[in-house]
Design an enzyme around this catalytic site. Sequence first.
Site, PDB file in Angstrom:
ATOM      1  N   HIS A  50       4.989   4.142   5.223  1.00 35.26           N
ATOM      2  CA  HIS A  50       5.776   2.897   5.264  1.00 35.26           C
ATOM      3  C   HIS A  50       6.386   2.590   3.892  1.00 35.26           C
ATOM      4  CE1 HIS A  50       1.756   1.506   4.257  1.00 35.26           C
ATOM      5  NE2 HIS A  50       1.331   1.384   5.498  1.00 35.26           N
ATOM      6  N   HIS A  77       0.865  -1.188   0.000  1.00 36.84           N
ATOM      7  CA  HIS A  77       0.000   0.000   0.000  1.00 36.84           C
ATOM      8  C   HIS A  77       0.896   1.231   0.000  1.00 36.84           C
ATOM      9  CE1 HIS A  77      -3.581   2.236   2.141  1.00 36.84           C
ATOM     10  NE2 HIS A  77      -3.173   2.848   1.052  1.00 36.84           N
ATOM     11  N   ARG A  90       0.877   4.728   0.553  1.00 30.93           N
ATOM     12  CA  ARG A  90      -0.022   5.746   1.097  1.00 30.93           C
ATOM     13  C   ARG A  90       0.428   7.130   0.664  1.00 30.93           C
ATOM     14  NH1 ARG A  90      -3.353   3.615   5.505  1.00 30.93           N
ATOM     15  NH2 ARG A  90      -3.947   5.776   5.798  1.00 30.93           N
ATOM     16  N   GLU A 100     -12.655  -6.699  -2.894  1.00 34.33           N
ATOM     17  CA  GLU A 100     -12.024  -7.249  -1.694  1.00 34.33           C
ATOM     18  C   GLU A 100     -12.944  -6.920  -0.531  1.00 34.33           C
ATOM     19  OE1 GLU A 100      -7.814  -6.992  -1.135  1.00 34.33           O
ATOM     20  OE2 GLU A 100      -8.032  -6.822   1.041  1.00 34.33           O
ATOM     21  N   HIS A 105      -8.057  -7.855   5.890  1.00 37.42           N
ATOM     22  CA  HIS A 105      -7.955  -6.861   6.953  1.00 37.42           C
ATOM     23  C   HIS A 105      -8.231  -7.495   8.322  1.00 37.42           C
ATOM     24  CE1 HIS A 105      -7.349  -2.569   7.790  1.00 37.42           C
ATOM     25  NE2 HIS A 105      -7.871  -2.926   8.937  1.00 37.42           N
ATOM     26  N   GLY A 106      -7.220  -7.469   9.151  1.00 40.99           N
ATOM     27  CA  GLY A 106      -7.371  -7.969  10.520  1.00 40.99           C
ATOM     28  C   GLY A 106      -7.396  -9.485  10.638  1.00 40.99           C
TER      29      GLY A 106
HETATM   30  N1  PXP Z   1      -6.541  -5.525   2.513  1.00 47.36           N
HETATM   31  C1  PXP Z   1      -6.621  -4.168   2.541  1.00 47.36           C
HETATM   32  C2  PXP Z   1      -7.447  -3.508   1.495  1.00 47.36           C
HETATM   33  C3  PXP Z   1      -5.925  -3.413   3.505  1.00 47.36           C
HETATM   34  O1  PXP Z   1      -6.024  -2.066   3.516  1.00 47.36           O
HETATM   35  C4  PXP Z   1      -5.099  -4.091   4.433  1.00 47.36           C
HETATM   36  C5  PXP Z   1      -4.309  -3.292   5.419  1.00 47.36           C
HETATM   37  O2  PXP Z   1      -3.319  -2.570   4.753  1.00 47.36           O
HETATM   38  C6  PXP Z   1      -5.034  -5.488   4.360  1.00 47.36           C
HETATM   39  C7  PXP Z   1      -5.772  -6.175   3.416  1.00 47.36           C
HETATM   40  C8  PXP Z   1      -4.173  -6.272   5.296  1.00 47.36           C
HETATM   41  O3  PXP Z   1      -4.632  -6.089   6.591  1.00 47.36           O
HETATM   42  P1  PXP Z   1      -3.796  -6.671   7.825  1.00 47.36           P
HETATM   43  O4  PXP Z   1      -2.491  -5.943   7.827  1.00 47.36           O
HETATM   44  O5  PXP Z   1      -4.658  -6.352   8.993  1.00 47.36           O
HETATM   45  O6  PXP Z   1      -3.622  -8.134   7.568  1.00 47.36           O
END
Ligand code: PXP
Length: 247
Positions: free
Chosen positions: A53, A46, A48, A154, A194-195
């Site tokens: 990062h 990502h 940003r 996603e 995510h998470g």
């Molecule tokens: N998918 C997306 C769209 C995200 O923004 C993120 C976090 O950058 C992730 C997946 C991965 O999330 P995590 O770091 O919590 O596994």
Amino acid sequence: MTSLIRLGVNIDHVATLRQARGTAYPDPLAAAFVAADAGADGITMHLREDRRHIQDRDVERVREHVLCRLNFEMAATVEMIGIAERLRPDDCCLVPERREEITTEGGLDVAGNERELGRACERLAAANIRTSLFIDPEEEQIEAARRVGSPAIELHTGAYANAAGETARAEELAKLERAAEAGHRAGLIINAGHGLHYQNVQPVAAVAHMHELNIGHAIVARAVLYGLHEAVSTMKALMREAAALRR
Ligand code: PXP
């Protein structure tokens, strides 16, 4: 054998550790090589707006040297679309982005931004990049994703990951299942992330039609713990070797 589910490894937090000291290590490119060697089907990064990062050069180097798919996560801004057109990642996951957030918080409001996101999908498709829209598992957003011409979505698993207690978690999982079904019926490729971590990943991986999970923080966190033994013993061995040569 083709894998039933793909893993995209998000290496943002390798760069977080590097940026904390302004050193050259740990290098996200080196992390991408290790992840690919361990079976990652893709690398996710990502970039940003605030470059907290991952840096532009990291994405360029991974694009150049890593053979598995590159999923470039970004906000749908003019700057980022230009970078994507130049670097040509395999996939672009469009996410909402706010400077003050710790990590991506909610999903995109595709239904409320159809024109802008439609134009972004068009430009990326013209560059041969597959777009994925990061959305909450809601029917309205899935329908809008289909209308704007995104081939993939996603599903945001944050609410599932953060759900307190079994009942709430089961409800969030059911939302993901319904969303995956609706997305599949709409002809979309279904990813999620995510998470997700080692205790909560399996029910999501078992959801029908799930194509790929993108996971970062938990993998990097585990690498820190399980790599610590080797890191300490190597440092100690170097010190003892040098001390033994004292005059
Ligand atoms: N998918 C997306 C769209 C995200 O923004 C993120 C976090 O950058 C992730 C997946 C991965 O999330 P995590 O770091 O919590 O596994």
